[in-house]
Design a protein around this motif. Sequence first.
Motif, PDB file in Angstrom:
ATOM      1  N   PHE A  52      41.697  44.077  40.521  1.00  0.00           N
ATOM      2  CA  PHE A  52      42.108  43.921  41.915  1.00  0.00           C
ATOM      3  C   PHE A  52      43.602  43.654  42.079  1.00  0.00           C
ATOM      4  O   PHE A  52      44.070  43.477  43.209  1.00  0.00           O
ATOM      5  N   LEU A  53      44.331  43.605  40.975  1.00  0.00           N
ATOM      6  CA  LEU A  53      45.783  43.561  41.099  1.00  0.00           C
ATOM      7  C   LEU A  53      46.293  44.887  41.654  1.00  0.00           C
ATOM      8  O   LEU A  53      47.428  44.988  42.109  1.00  0.00           O
ATOM      9  N   SER A  54      45.451  45.884  41.602  1.00  0.00           N
ATOM     10  CA  SER A  54      45.757  47.175  42.213  1.00  0.00           C
ATOM     11  C   SER A  54      45.108  47.232  43.592  1.00  0.00           C
ATOM     12  O   SER A  54      43.909  47.000  43.736  1.00  0.00           O
ATOM     13  N   ALA A  55      45.928  47.517  44.607  1.00  0.00           N
ATOM     14  CA  ALA A  55      45.387  47.643  45.962  1.00  0.00           C
ATOM     15  C   ALA A  55      44.369  48.772  46.037  1.00  0.00           C
ATOM     16  O   ALA A  55      43.389  48.710  46.781  1.00  0.00           O
ATOM     17  N   TYR A  56      44.601  49.803  45.239  1.00  0.00           N
ATOM     18  CA  TYR A  56      43.702  50.957  45.231  1.00  0.00           C
ATOM     19  C   TYR A  56      42.316  50.552  44.754  1.00  0.00           C
ATOM     20  O   TYR A  56      41.296  51.005  45.285  1.00  0.00           O
ATOM     21  N   ARG A  57      42.249  49.696  43.719  1.00  0.00           N
ATOM     22  CA  ARG A  57      40.961  49.292  43.147  1.00  0.00           C
ATOM     23  C   ARG A  57      40.148  48.413  44.098  1.00  0.00           C
ATOM     24  O   ARG A  57      38.933  48.315  43.967  1.00  0.00           O
ATOM     25  N   ARG A  58      40.826  47.790  45.046  1.00  0.00           N
ATOM     26  CA  ARG A  58      40.093  46.922  45.979  1.00  0.00           C
ATOM     27  C   ARG A  58      39.112  47.721  46.829  1.00  0.00           C
ATOM     28  O   ARG A  58      38.114  47.200  47.302  1.00  0.00           O
ATOM     29  N   LYS A  59      39.448  48.994  47.020  1.00  0.00           N
ATOM     30  CA  LYS A  59      38.537  49.856  47.773  1.00  0.00           C
ATOM     31  C   LYS A  59      37.267  50.150  46.971  1.00  0.00           C
ATOM     32  O   LYS A  59      36.255  50.546  47.538  1.00  0.00           O
ATOM     33  N   SER A  60      37.368  49.970  45.650  1.00  0.00           N
ATOM     34  CA  SER A  60      36.229  50.272  44.776  1.00  0.00           C
ATOM     35  C   SER A  60      35.526  48.995  44.311  1.00  0.00           C
ATOM     36  O   SER A  60      34.938  48.961  43.229  1.00  0.00           O
ATOM     37  N   ALA A  61      35.631  47.927  45.104  1.00  0.00           N
ATOM     38  CA  ALA A  61      35.065  46.631  44.709  1.00  0.00           C
ATOM     39  C   ALA A  61      33.567  46.735  44.411  1.00  0.00           C
ATOM     40  O   ALA A  61      33.067  46.145  43.442  1.00  0.00           O
ATOM     41  N   PHE A  62      32.844  47.495  45.223  1.00  0.00           N
ATOM     42  CA  PHE A  62      31.394  47.621  45.025  1.00  0.00           C
ATOM     43  C   PHE A  62      31.087  48.277  43.678  1.00  0.00           C
ATOM     44  O   PHE A  62      30.218  47.816  42.923  1.00  0.00           O
TER      45      PHE A  62
END
Length: 641
Positions: A95-105
């Motif tokens: 989650f240090l990547s803003a992009y990965r936050r969209k893939s939290a699920f």
Amino acid sequence: MANEVYNIVGEVASLSFGIMIVILMLFTRPRITFVYKLCSIGLTLSVIANAINIVIIKAAGSFQEDNFLLLGALMIAFIVIYFFIIALLFSYISFLSAYRRKSAFLINIMIFIVAIAYTWFAVSKFTTGEILVAKDGVVELYIFEKFLIYTAFIESFMSVVITIIDYDNLSKIVKKTVFFFFAFNLIILQLQYLFYPHIFISITYVLPFALFYIVFHANPHDELMGSQDKSSFETMMRQDKVAGKNVLYMFIKVPRLTNFDFLGDNNFVYLHTARCTRKLENLGYGITIFNLGYGEFAIRFSNRYFIDTNKITGKVVEILKEFIEFEESNTIYRLVVMDAKKVNFDPYRARMLFLYILENKIEDDFSSMSYIIRASDYDAFEKEERILSVLRDISYERNLNDERVLCYAQPIFDVTTGEFRTAEALMRLEFGEHVIGPRHFIGLAEKHGYIHTLTCIMLNKVCKEIKKLEDAGYDFDGVTLNCSSIEFSSKNMYKQLFKIIFDNKIQISHIRMELTESALFSNSSNVITNMKKLNEAGVIFYLDDFGTGYSNFERVREYPFNIIKFDKSLLYAAEKDDNMSNVMSTMVNMFKAEGCQTLVEGVENDYQNKVSLNNGFDFIQGYRYAVPEPIEALENYFKKY
């Protein structure tokens, strides 16, 4: 006895360090960002797991049959907590990547699948008796520690993989920290494998969380943007000065991000801004980005000798344009490029130069701009800074007799009497070996809050000269003083002026004051109050520069003006255009009908004088009659009784 079997010095050191960081976390003010909760929970669990591991090792070193179930329970508790720790560590890095936050699920699903495999493996080891094996009063922890080593290695490897996959979406500081963490863990895990029964595996999970906390939450680094804060910018610039570095700085302002600090780091604008800083970072080595707050940023290029200023500016502009187009069409940016040496590596002066350029070089308020500061800009800024330094010093000293404020006066011709009965006091400023006029410093004084001190000094000097004229028996009507609209907007300003007048013991009717039209539209209730109090005591008011502002006749009538002063631009227009001359004549008659007298300024030749007389002005001011001189020269224009 435990220490004779297992060496736990590393575990104790790790626990002490972890507790210290937790205490710092509790009693300081960390940056509360999107991933801070993961870090704080992970660090807390790491300390708990570290403590449990120490208890397990001690119990294993002096094993008793009665403690078999307790030791097993502690191992199970540790394994469960340990899984949460590595899951939190993996999530934090992801989650240090803003992009990965969209893939939290999706990430949570991955962790759940790993949890099942992890649990199955751990349970199988327990059920086969491989983990909890006692021999000669000592529990063999080799399999247990080996299980932890493999798990830690897999988690570290996964963290590096996710970092490489999302490489372009991570800031440089994040990538450096993750790779350091992986390399460090790899070394520690290898050493743990080789030096068993010396046990120090806790450092592989306590240190990473502590490291992330220190780098991203206890210090100025922003983990998403990779930027540092204002204090870091100031420190860096001063260090550059000490080191004598030749660096290039760019200042960027995006008005749209004025409330940037309050948006929260999961806001769309914040995330998109972070993507923009990624691209700026990737322009080359030696680039540091600073978030100065309120939509202002600075970029430092350390490799000054190896970059083409125009070329690198063009690349930055391209990135900013892409950001603006993605954001929204009405968003604009301001980019200013400067050589830090020119402002002597002073952070305050650097920002002041940035604001100076924005104020003086912006063509309009609706377009983006980029500007590379020229040598002439530095010189102009230096001059303005020196003027401000003088104004600042004058304001701080508050000496009403300050010799740096010079009082000049220009006599005004009275058409009715054919004599000089009034004069306008004009301020000058002693600037080194030179004397500068008001156009160089009045605007600065108003902008920075020094104007009131200057007015008080001028009033005091005018009053002293009036006192001399009164005592010497001169016959005159008064001396006019220019006042700033900012001052008359201040409540009870009249009291301070009264004190100066009364302290000098002069006839108050000899004081006259000029206000511009802009004053009438700035806190009008306070302006009217101040004017009425002074007017009732005998101060006569002039409306200065009529014709350059709103020129609202009805509005002017609401204020106690005795004399209307027409701006010279109207005279020059009337000089060339008969229709304009008729308009001016009509306005003069309108004011006279209201009981006001009229004055025209800027009369420099005979023809302008003729136009002024033909239009019915009561007073004429200009070089045609008299030039500004030190106020003491009024004795040459006024007559004695």
